[in-house]
Design an enzyme around this catalytic site. Structure first.
Site, short mmCIF file in Angstrom:
data_model
loop_
_atom_site.label_atom_id
_atom_site.label_comp_id
_atom_site.label_asym_id
_atom_site.label_seq_id
_atom_site.Cartn_x
_atom_site.Cartn_y
_atom_site.Cartn_z
N HIS A 52 -13.38 -17.89 -72.60
CA HIS A 52 -14.77 -17.43 -72.46
C HIS A 52 -14.88 -16.41 -71.33
O HIS A 52 -15.44 -15.33 -71.51
CB HIS A 52 -15.66 -18.65 -72.19
CG HIS A 52 -17.09 -18.34 -71.95
ND1 HIS A 52 -18.06 -18.62 -72.87
CD2 HIS A 52 -17.73 -17.79 -70.88
CE1 HIS A 52 -19.23 -18.25 -72.39
NE2 HIS A 52 -19.06 -17.74 -71.17
N GLU A 53 -14.35 -16.75 -70.17
CA GLU A 53 -14.46 -15.86 -69.02
C GLU A 53 -13.62 -14.60 -69.18
O GLU A 53 -14.06 -13.50 -68.85
CB GLU A 53 -14.08 -16.60 -67.73
CG GLU A 53 -15.03 -17.72 -67.37
CD GLU A 53 -16.48 -17.29 -67.16
OE1 GLU A 53 -16.74 -16.11 -66.85
OE2 GLU A 53 -17.36 -18.16 -67.31
N HIS A 56 -15.28 -11.99 -71.43
CA HIS A 56 -16.31 -11.23 -70.70
C HIS A 56 -15.64 -10.08 -69.95
O HIS A 56 -16.10 -8.94 -69.96
CB HIS A 56 -17.03 -12.11 -69.67
CG HIS A 56 -18.04 -13.05 -70.22
ND1 HIS A 56 -18.99 -12.70 -71.16
CD2 HIS A 56 -18.28 -14.36 -69.93
CE1 HIS A 56 -19.75 -13.73 -71.43
NE2 HIS A 56 -19.34 -14.76 -70.69
#
Length: 191
Positions: A52-53, A56
């Site tokens: 997820h990170e 980004h």
């Protein structure tokens, strides 16, 4: 080109380790159950959080911005406290975030950068889901992997700052609703 600083890699590692400890059940479960819990919960959580990170970061870099993950010590401490106090049954975590350095991004860019993380969790959940039909450890990993990653996507898409959902909602409310409402239904069925 995507690069990681030594500090960034350390921050990601500490964040993942803190999340694993928070959900491990240490102090509440027999040692053999702690091992099982780490396999079925911590592995999917660590994968979902890290992916997820990083997504980004990758999307922000694609737009030409400098992006770096930074842990949030207060959020990690709170996650550890709540996780350990509940035996890993409850976790509220804000371990950190990707910081993007830019004097300005368009709402479109912000929305797509924000959507990238939850979309990744949805993709990961769909990969874990078929495993949930298998027996034993693999079935447990599949069930928890789908459940955790759908929860990560749903929670991060809540339309409140500083969560990703605020950025997506401000960019395109219809896109936000088309993703968040089915996630809400999925979460309600799984929990």
């Amino acid at each position: 080109m995507v690069r990681f600083t030594e500090i960034e890699l350390r921050h990601i590692s500490i964040s993942v380790l803190a999340l694993v400890i928070a959900v491990s059940g240490i102090g509440f479960l027999p040692l053999e159950d702690v091992g099982y819990r780490i396999a079925v919960i911590s592995i999917p959580l660590a994968l979902g959080f890290t992916a997820h990170e990083l997504v980004h970061k990758f999307v922000a870099i694609r737009y030409g911005y400098f992006a770096v993950y930074r842990m949030w010590t207060m959020g990690l401490s709170f996650a550890l406290l709540v996780g350990l106090a509940s035996g890993g049954r409850f976790l509220f975590a804000a371990p950190g975030a990707v910081m993007i350095l830019s004097p300005y991004f368009s709402q479109h860019q912000s929305g797509l950068i924000g959507l990238a993380g939850p979309a990744t969790n949805i993709a990961i959940a769909s990969c874990f889901f078929p495993l949930s039909f298998l027996p034993g450890l693999m079935g447990g990993i599949g069930f928890w992997g789908a459940r955790i990653n759908l929860w990560l996507a749903f929670f991060n898409l809540l339309p409140f700052p500083p969560l990703d959902g605020e950025k997506v909602f401000l960019w395109k409310p219809a896109v936000w609703a088309a993703i968040e409402i089915p996630l809400l239904v999925s979460i309600a069925m799984l929990f």
